[in-house]
Motif scaffolding. Structure first.
Motif, PDB file in Angstrom:
ATOM      1  N   ASN A 274       3.445   3.488   3.985  1.00 10.56           N
ATOM      2  CA  ASN A 274       4.057   3.188   5.237  1.00 10.56           C
ATOM      3  C   ASN A 274       2.688   2.985   6.099  1.00 10.56           C
ATOM      4  O   ASN A 274       2.483   4.069   6.796  1.00 10.56           O
ATOM      5  CB  ASN A 274       4.617   4.358   5.287  1.00 10.56           C
TER       6      ASN A 274
ATOM      7  N   GLU B  56       4.367  -3.277   2.200  1.00  8.43           N
ATOM      8  CA  GLU B  56       4.882  -2.620   2.917  1.00  8.43           C
ATOM      9  C   GLU B  56       6.028  -1.293   2.457  1.00  8.43           C
ATOM     10  O   GLU B  56       6.503  -0.397   2.957  1.00  8.43           O
ATOM     11  CB  GLU B  56       5.822  -3.163   3.877  1.00  8.43           C
TER      12      GLU B  56
ATOM     13  N   GLN C  61       3.328   4.350   9.734  1.00  7.80           N
ATOM     14  CA  GLN C  61       3.535   5.800   9.890  1.00  7.80           C
ATOM     15  C   GLN C  61       2.207   6.463  10.030  1.00  7.80           C
ATOM     16  O   GLN C  61       1.859   7.367  10.684  1.00  7.80           O
ATOM     17  CB  GLN C  61       4.378   6.336   8.686  1.00  7.80           C
TER      18      GLN C  61
END
Length: 273
Positions: A235, A231, A238
């Motif tokens: 991302n 993580e 996103q």
């Protein structure tokens, strides 16, 4: 020569090599043009012969694994620079040393999965790694701990990549072409596990995910070890929020922390409809 080749209407190529060595030493027999094509390294490495070399790199491991009866594999990707815990003091940075627990998890995971593989006489669920150091070594080492065999798909690189001592020697392959090597990683895969790593690991992970996402490869359990690591590196949300992937693409993989958790996910996995 085996019985099959004795009964074949054409001469065995090995016989021709022996005969060629016995030819008189003349200007003609020393000339490159006179060499048997399949024994002429200068000829085989010409740019024009790239399609032939690609085919040979695909075929050689394929035939050997088929002869060994290997049906399915567990693919293990991960960083070459991650040290074994006993060598963590030699790591180039504290951050790298702190990744050493993943070596142990990879080794334990491979050991447990290889113990299971022995139930099929080593035909199914065989551990396959890139055959190098770091997490790759841990995977092959875990298989050796269990008394089983494992595959190493090495590649010629200027640095880092040489076979680790735990790859089964008769299943230790060397490649020139990354593309063919990747094909052999995934052709028999029944599960894919990915540990922290660098560009090579990220490349392998995203190519495999892309093949599954685009239905060019059947879905298999796809596990990423280390939620905090992954993580922080990618991302994921996103990507989905921006619409460059679909939200359901995030279901193609699961994040796990331990070998036991990974095995539990594999055991409970159900192939999507």
């Amino acid at each position: 020569m085996n019985d099959e080749s004795r009964n074949h209407p054409f001469r065995d190529s090995g016989q021709d090599l022996v005969a060629a060595d016995k030819c008189p030493d003349t200007l003609q027999t020393r000339a490159p043009a006179y060499r048997l094509a399949f024994a002429d390294q200068d000829f085989l490495t010409r740019e024009d012969l790239r399609p032939v070399r690609l085919q040979l790199e695909l075929l050689k491991p394929q035939l050997i694994m088929d002869e060994r009866g290997i049906e399915t594999t567990i693919v293990l990707f991960g960083g070459a620079r991650i040290p074994a815990p006993e060598h963590r003091d030699q790591a180039k940075s504290k951050a790298l040393a702190d990744l050493s627990p993943y070596y142990d998890e990879a080794r334990r995971f491979a050991k447990i999965m290889t113990e299971r593989s022995l139930g099929s006489y080593g035909r199914k669920g065989v551990i396959v790694t890139g055959g190098g150091p770091g997490v790759m070594e841990a995977g092959n080492r875990g298989a050796a701990d269990a008394g089983g065999h494992s595959i190493g798909l090495n590649i010629v690189l200027p640095h880092e990549q040489a076979p680790n001592a735990y790859v089964s020697p008769d299943l230790c392959f060397n490649f020139h072409y990354f593309a063919i090597r990747k094909m052999h990683f995934l052709m028999r895969a029944e599960a894919i596990v990915v540990f922290p790593g660098g560009f090579g690991t990220l490349d392998e992970m995203f190519e495999a995910l892309t093949l599954i996402q685009t239905h060019r490869m059947k879905p298999v359990p796809f596990l990423l070890f280390g939620k905090s690591w992954w993580e922080s590196v990618v991302n994921w949300s996103q990507l989905a929020d921006a619409g460059v992937i679909s939200p359901e693409d995030l279901d193609l993989f699961r994040m796990v922390e331990t070998a036991e958790e990974a095995i539990s996910v594999i055991d409970g996995w159900k192939k999507p409809c």
